[in-house]
Design an enzyme around this catalytic site. Structure first.
Site, PDB file in Angstrom:
ATOM      1  N   HIS A   1      69.492  34.985 -11.896  1.00 23.82           N
ATOM      2  CA  HIS A   1      70.039  35.035 -10.542  1.00 23.82           C
ATOM      3  C   HIS A   1      68.929  35.330  -9.527  1.00 23.82           C
ATOM      4  O   HIS A   1      68.065  36.178  -9.767  1.00 23.82           O
ATOM      5  CB  HIS A   1      71.131  36.106 -10.440  1.00 23.82           C
ATOM      6  CG  HIS A   1      71.997  35.931  -9.232  1.00 23.82           C
ATOM      7  ND1 HIS A   1      71.578  36.269  -7.964  1.00 23.82           N
ATOM      8  CD2 HIS A   1      73.257  35.426  -9.090  1.00 23.82           C
ATOM      9  CE1 HIS A   1      72.536  35.984  -7.095  1.00 23.82           C
ATOM     10  NE2 HIS A   1      73.558  35.471  -7.754  1.00 23.82           N
TER      11      HIS A   1
ATOM     12  N   GLU B   1      73.752  27.314  -8.216  1.00 20.32           N
ATOM     13  CA  GLU B   1      73.890  28.163  -7.037  1.00 20.32           C
ATOM     14  C   GLU B   1      72.646  27.989  -6.174  1.00 20.32           C
ATOM     15  O   GLU B   1      71.642  28.680  -6.372  1.00 20.32           O
ATOM     16  CB  GLU B   1      74.056  29.636  -7.436  1.00 20.32           C
ATOM     17  CG  GLU B   1      75.305  29.918  -8.253  1.00 20.32           C
ATOM     18  CD  GLU B   1      75.610  31.401  -8.346  1.00 20.32           C
ATOM     19  OE1 GLU B   1      75.059  32.183  -7.540  1.00 20.32           O
ATOM     20  OE2 GLU B   1      76.404  31.784  -9.214  1.00 20.32           O
TER      21      GLU B   1
END
Length: 262
Positions: A96, A163
């Site tokens: 992430h 993402e």
């Protein structure tokens, strides 16, 4: 084998214990009714037992947001993939951008964590995406996939969460046409790996995001296999609305395909 359709959420570090209990109390009856296939929730380590209990009797599964790059041993403060697997954890988020930014995680660390997860029977949720909307997506996501997935055993289960960094934490997700294009690129990139892979979209996803993506796609290859919520999933009602949306959109697509083939 991974579910064909996935609806997930990362609570990040927003939940208090009371918040987590409220979420579980609201969401459990609907997930139980739905069956929970492909439903997953990635939470901080201390909340794993709470949600394991909450999802009992359903196919919904618990994930976490990080794992140690090391196995069992003298690694103070680390949480091993082996221990998480023993606790019933099924998914772990890796790569992430927030962890890269705040904790200086490198490609090498992410690759080691990915291997630890796979070897313990935990599915890595590899977050990939370009930093800017002006970037050429293909070389960036190809590098991210190759760096993390290279060397994994044949048939490894991997969930890719697209993402784009520039969409995370924003009022709106990336434009549907952009998502469709990048998901198609991702499918091409992943076809070169001997792995069981699925793709979900995250990055400010909310109710309506999946339907908008599906409506923008001329080719099913551009539609992700599900959605990965962040903030909008912290409200259990928002999560359940997205669950219903994805189920309905997929059923509609299947019915349309069947009608066309007949």
């Amino acid at each position: 084998m991974l579910p064909k359709q996935l609806i997930g959420c990362s609570s990040k570090s927003y939940f208090s214990l009371a918040d987590a209990r409220r979420w579980a109390e609201v969401a459990r009856p609907r997930i139980l009714e739905d069956g929970g296939d492909g439903v997953y929730l990635c939470v901080p380590y201390p909340l794993v037992p709470l949600f394991t209990d909450a999802f009992a009797g359903t196919a919904a599964e618990v994930g976490v947001q990080d794992v140690s790059q090391y196995g069992f041993g003298a690694y103070t403060g680390e949480v091993s993939a082996g221990l998480l697997a023993e606790m019933g954890v099924r998914y772990v988020m890796l790569g992430h951008p927030e962890r890269k930014r705040y904790l200086r995680e490198t490609d090498q660390m992410i690759a080691k964590k990915t291997m630890q997860a796979v070897n313990a029977g935990i599915v890595p949720v590899l977050i990939v995406g370009e930093p800017s909307p002006d970037d050429d997506s293909r070389p960036i996501i190809q590098h991210q996939c190759e760096s993390a997935l290279g060397g994994l055993p044949s048939g490894a289960e991997v969930l890719i969460a697209y993402e784009p960094v520039w969409a995370i934490g924003q009022p709106e997700p990336a434009p549907p046409s952009h998502i469709v294009r990048v998901v198609s690129i991702l499918r091409d990139v992943l076809s070169r790996f001997d792995a069981d892979t699925r793709i979900v979209y995250g990055g400010s996803a909310a109710v309506g995001t999946f339907s908008d993506i599906a409506a923008a796609a001329d080719d099913p290859a551009g539609v992700p296999d599900g959605i990965f919520l962040g903030r909008s999933g912290l409200d259990p009602h928002g999560f359940l609305a997205t669950l219903a949306e994805v189920r309905a959109a997929t059923s509609s697509a299947a019915a349309s395909s069947a009608a066309t083939s007949s």
